[in-house]
Design a protein around this motif. Structure first.
Motif, PDB file in Angstrom:
ATOM      1  N   ILE A  95       0.665  -1.525  -0.127  1.00  0.00           N
ATOM      2  CA  ILE A  95      -0.098   0.484   0.347  1.00  0.00           C
ATOM      3  C   ILE A  95       0.990   0.996  -0.282  1.00  0.00           C
ATOM      4  O   ILE A  95       1.859   1.534   1.094  1.00  0.00           O
ATOM      5  N   THR A  96       1.227   1.818  -0.855  1.00  0.00           N
ATOM      6  CA  THR A  96       1.836   2.952  -1.073  1.00  0.00           C
ATOM      7  C   THR A  96       1.036   4.053  -0.460  1.00  0.00           C
ATOM      8  O   THR A  96       0.361   4.366   0.185  1.00  0.00           O
ATOM      9  N   SER A  97       2.375   5.089  -0.783  1.00  0.00           N
ATOM     10  CA  SER A  97       2.458   6.630   0.213  1.00  0.00           C
ATOM     11  C   SER A  97       0.549   6.950   0.729  1.00  0.00           C
ATOM     12  O   SER A  97       0.182   7.466  -1.186  1.00  0.00           O
ATOM     13  N   ARG A  98       0.096   7.807   1.227  1.00  0.00           N
ATOM     14  CA  ARG A  98      -1.470   8.779   1.248  1.00  0.00           C
ATOM     15  C   ARG A  98      -2.483   7.240   1.005  1.00  0.00           C
ATOM     16  O   ARG A  98      -3.557   8.401   0.449  1.00  0.00           O
ATOM     17  N   ALA A  99      -2.429   6.246   0.833  1.00  0.00           N
ATOM     18  CA  ALA A  99      -4.054   5.755   0.468  1.00  0.00           C
ATOM     19  C   ALA A  99      -4.889   5.321   1.474  1.00  0.00           C
ATOM     20  O   ALA A  99      -3.809   5.326   2.697  1.00  0.00           O
ATOM     21  N   VAL A 100      -5.492   5.900   1.212  1.00  0.00           N
ATOM     22  CA  VAL A 100      -6.715   5.185   2.069  1.00  0.00           C
ATOM     23  C   VAL A 100      -7.423   4.038   1.721  1.00  0.00           C
ATOM     24  O   VAL A 100      -7.796   3.769   0.737  1.00  0.00           O
ATOM     25  N   ILE A 101      -7.605   3.054   2.955  1.00  0.00           N
ATOM     26  CA  ILE A 101      -8.249   1.752   2.820  1.00  0.00           C
ATOM     27  C   ILE A 101     -10.047   1.476   3.699  1.00  0.00           C
ATOM     28  O   ILE A 101      -9.313   2.045   4.782  1.00  0.00           O
ATOM     29  N   LEU A 102     -10.883   1.858   3.639  1.00  0.00           N
ATOM     30  CA  LEU A 102     -11.546   1.576   3.761  1.00  0.00           C
ATOM     31  C   LEU A 102     -12.530   0.340   4.189  1.00  0.00           C
ATOM     32  O   LEU A 102     -12.149  -0.510   4.195  1.00  0.00           O
ATOM     33  N   GLY A 103     -13.333   0.440   5.069  1.00  0.00           N
ATOM     34  CA  GLY A 103     -13.289  -1.318   6.212  1.00  0.00           C
ATOM     35  C   GLY A 103     -14.282  -1.766   4.960  1.00  0.00           C
ATOM     36  O   GLY A 103     -15.139  -1.712   4.435  1.00  0.00           O
ATOM     37  N   GLY A 104     -14.090  -3.269   5.037  1.00  0.00           N
ATOM     38  CA  GLY A 104     -14.792  -4.600   4.651  1.00  0.00           C
ATOM     39  C   GLY A 104     -14.829  -4.577   3.601  1.00  0.00           C
ATOM     40  O   GLY A 104     -14.721  -5.505   2.996  1.00  0.00           O
ATOM     41  N   LEU A 105     -13.262  -4.215   3.164  1.00  0.00           N
ATOM     42  CA  LEU A 105     -12.494  -4.842   2.977  1.00  0.00           C
ATOM     43  C   LEU A 105     -11.748  -6.046   2.308  1.00  0.00           C
ATOM     44  O   LEU A 105     -10.716  -6.056   3.511  1.00  0.00           O
ATOM     45  N   THR A 106     -11.149  -6.944   1.396  1.00  0.00           N
ATOM     46  CA  THR A 106     -10.333  -7.908   1.133  1.00  0.00           C
ATOM     47  C   THR A 106      -9.103  -7.165  -0.498  1.00  0.00           C
ATOM     48  O   THR A 106      -9.366  -6.716  -1.335  1.00  0.00           O
ATOM     49  N   ILE A 107      -7.665  -6.813   0.164  1.00  0.00           N
ATOM     50  CA  ILE A 107      -7.286  -6.665  -0.606  1.00  0.00           C
ATOM     51  C   ILE A 107      -6.021  -8.214  -1.008  1.00  0.00           C
ATOM     52  O   ILE A 107      -5.228  -8.931   0.360  1.00  0.00           O
ATOM     53  N   GLY A 108      -6.290  -8.044  -2.215  1.00  0.00           N
ATOM     54  CA  GLY A 108      -5.759  -9.795  -2.265  1.00  0.00           C
ATOM     55  C   GLY A 108      -4.208  -9.721  -2.520  1.00  0.00           C
ATOM     56  O   GLY A 108      -3.423  -8.922  -2.416  1.00  0.00           O
ATOM     57  N   GLN A 109      -3.248 -10.907  -1.545  1.00  0.00           N
ATOM     58  CA  GLN A 109      -2.542 -11.121  -2.348  1.00  0.00           C
ATOM     59  C   GLN A 109      -1.284 -10.550  -3.537  1.00  0.00           C
ATOM     60  O   GLN A 109      -1.935 -10.706  -4.451  1.00  0.00           O
ATOM     61  N   ASN A 110      -0.312  -9.949  -2.950  1.00  0.00           N
ATOM     62  CA  ASN A 110       0.971  -9.040  -4.310  1.00  0.00           C
ATOM     63  C   ASN A 110       0.382  -7.701  -4.361  1.00  0.00           C
ATOM     64  O   ASN A 110       0.624  -7.623  -5.494  1.00  0.00           O
ATOM     65  N   ALA A 111      -0.747  -7.352  -4.107  1.00  0.00           N
ATOM     66  CA  ALA A 111      -1.502  -6.322  -4.848  1.00  0.00           C
ATOM     67  C   ALA A 111      -0.897  -5.791  -4.488  1.00  0.00           C
ATOM     68  O   ALA A 111      -0.070  -4.876  -4.116  1.00  0.00           O
ATOM     69  N   LEU A 112      -1.036  -4.280  -4.934  1.00  0.00           N
ATOM     70  CA  LEU A 112      -0.201  -3.220  -5.016  1.00  0.00           C
ATOM     71  C   LEU A 112      -0.983  -1.762  -5.229  1.00  0.00           C
ATOM     72  O   LEU A 112      -1.811  -1.646  -6.293  1.00  0.00           O
ATOM     73  N   VAL A 113      -0.991  -1.245  -3.930  1.00  0.00           N
ATOM     74  CA  VAL A 113      -2.080   0.409  -4.362  1.00  0.00           C
ATOM     75  C   VAL A 113      -1.279   2.029  -4.549  1.00  0.00           C
ATOM     76  O   VAL A 113      -0.974   1.158  -3.559  1.00  0.00           O
ATOM     77  N   LEU A 114      -1.566   2.214  -5.450  1.00  0.00           N
ATOM     78  CA  LEU A 114      -1.231   3.627  -6.161  1.00  0.00           C
ATOM     79  C   LEU A 114      -1.330   3.981  -4.722  1.00  0.00           C
ATOM     80  O   LEU A 114      -2.479   4.474  -4.165  1.00  0.00           O
ATOM     81  N   PRO A 115      -0.316   5.592  -4.808  1.00  0.00           N
ATOM     82  CA  PRO A 115      -0.292   6.642  -3.997  1.00  0.00           C
ATOM     83  C   PRO A 115      -1.545   7.903  -4.358  1.00  0.00           C
ATOM     84  O   PRO A 115      -2.075   7.626  -5.396  1.00  0.00           O
ATOM     85  N   ASN A 116      -2.382   7.719  -3.043  1.00  0.00           N
ATOM     86  CA  ASN A 116      -3.497   8.951  -2.791  1.00  0.00           C
ATOM     87  C   ASN A 116      -4.299   8.342  -3.358  1.00  0.00           C
ATOM     88  O   ASN A 116      -5.966   8.628  -3.953  1.00  0.00           O
ATOM     89  N   THR A 117      -4.851   7.393  -3.262  1.00  0.00           N
ATOM     90  CA  THR A 117      -5.561   5.842  -3.816  1.00  0.00           C
ATOM     91  C   THR A 117      -6.977   5.811  -2.535  1.00  0.00           C
ATOM     92  O   THR A 117      -6.162   5.287  -2.007  1.00  0.00           O
ATOM     93  N   VAL A 118      -8.085   6.201  -3.254  1.00  0.00           N
ATOM     94  CA  VAL A 118      -9.080   5.494  -1.667  1.00  0.00           C
ATOM     95  C   VAL A 118     -10.384   3.698  -2.188  1.00  0.00           C
ATOM     96  O   VAL A 118     -10.295   3.755  -3.466  1.00  0.00           O
ATOM     97  N   VAL A 119      -9.248   3.590  -1.797  1.00  0.00           N
ATOM     98  CA  VAL A 119      -9.696   1.764  -2.055  1.00  0.00           C
ATOM     99  C   VAL A 119     -11.297   1.800  -1.122  1.00  0.00           C
ATOM    100  O   VAL A 119     -11.193   1.195   0.210  1.00  0.00           O
ATOM    101  N   ARG A 120     -12.201   1.582  -1.894  1.00  0.00           N
ATOM    102  CA  ARG A 120     -13.710   1.394  -1.660  1.00  0.00           C
ATOM    103  C   ARG A 120     -13.926   0.057  -1.443  1.00  0.00           C
ATOM    104  O   ARG A 120     -15.379  -0.239  -1.684  1.00  0.00           O
ATOM    105  N   ARG A 121     -13.341  -0.461  -2.412  1.00  0.00           N
ATOM    106  CA  ARG A 121     -13.784  -2.196  -2.570  1.00  0.00           C
ATOM    107  C   ARG A 121     -12.737  -3.129  -2.276  1.00  0.00           C
ATOM    108  O   ARG A 121     -11.166  -2.666  -3.239  1.00  0.00           O
ATOM    109  N   ASP A 122     -12.844  -3.906  -2.970  1.00  0.00           N
ATOM    110  CA  ASP A 122     -11.533  -5.451  -3.032  1.00  0.00           C
ATOM    111  C   ASP A 122     -10.792  -4.957  -4.071  1.00  0.00           C
ATOM    112  O   ASP A 122     -11.860  -4.974  -5.193  1.00  0.00           O
TER     113      ASP A 122
END
Length: 191
Positions: free
Chosen positions: A135-162
């Motif tokens: 999970i790269t810098s300044r990402a926001v991860i919201l409740g109720g989610l699953t982030i799968g193995q070896n995934a990469l979340v880009l900077p400043n992303t708001v994650v609202r779904r799996d």
């Protein structure tokens, strides 16, 4: 237009504590001194304090200065994971972080939200971050989610779904995605 919500009547959030008042108070005093402290104190000391308050933390975990943890007794971190500077784990529900996970500086992970269309009551949902995730810098991860193995979340992303395994996940530009108070009488459950 609908009248504003009366925040004085909003349900409290103590039900998310899962511990007595004195325990929560002790954590509120210890966390800023020994965990959140911006000085380059020992990562082992931070991890030790989190374990003392009930966190299940694996071997070789790095906890950088500025780390904030809402409730350590609801936190599980696998082996060799890195919790970067100024990461905020606002875990009012269970937060599981796998092994070899990197959560980069300034990221915010929250298991809680509020019933913003009704009474502003606290709503919590767990988060599961699988092994090898970055999970790269300044990402926001919201409740109720699953982030799968070896995934990469880009900077400043708001994650609202799996996020699927091995995916690179991110958003380009912000956009209006809906209305807070729908015009119709259909008041669906808050996200």
């Amino acid at each position: 237009m609908r009248a504003p919500i009366n925040l004085a009547a909003a349900p409290g959030s103590r039900e998310a504590w899962d511990r007595g008042f004195l325990w929560v108070l002790a954590w509120a005093l210890v966390e800023p001194l020994l965990v959140r402290n911006a000085l380059q104190l020992s990562s082992r000391a931070r991890v030790g304090v989190l374990r003392m308050f009930g966190a299940n933390i694996g071997e070789g975990v790095i906890a950088r200065p500025g780390l904030r943890v809402r409730f350590p007794w609801k936190l599980e971190v696998g082996d060799r994971s890195w919790l970067g500077e100024d990461v905020w784990l606002h875990n009012q529900d269970r937060l599981v972080i796998g092994s070899d996970v990197v959560i980069s500086q300034g990221s915010f992970i929250t298991t809680g939200t509020h019933a913003f269309r009704t009474d502003m009551a606290l709503r919590t949902r767990p988060i599961h971050i699988h092994d090898g995730v970055w999970i790269t810098s300044r990402a926001v991860i919201l409740g109720g989610l699953t982030i799968g193995q070896n995934a990469l979340v880009l900077p400043n992303t708001v994650v609202r779904r799996d996020v699927p395994a091995n995916a690179i996940f991110g958003a380009q530009d912000g956009a209006v995605v809906g209305q807070r108070f729908p015009d119709s009488s259909d008041e669906t459950q808050d996200r």
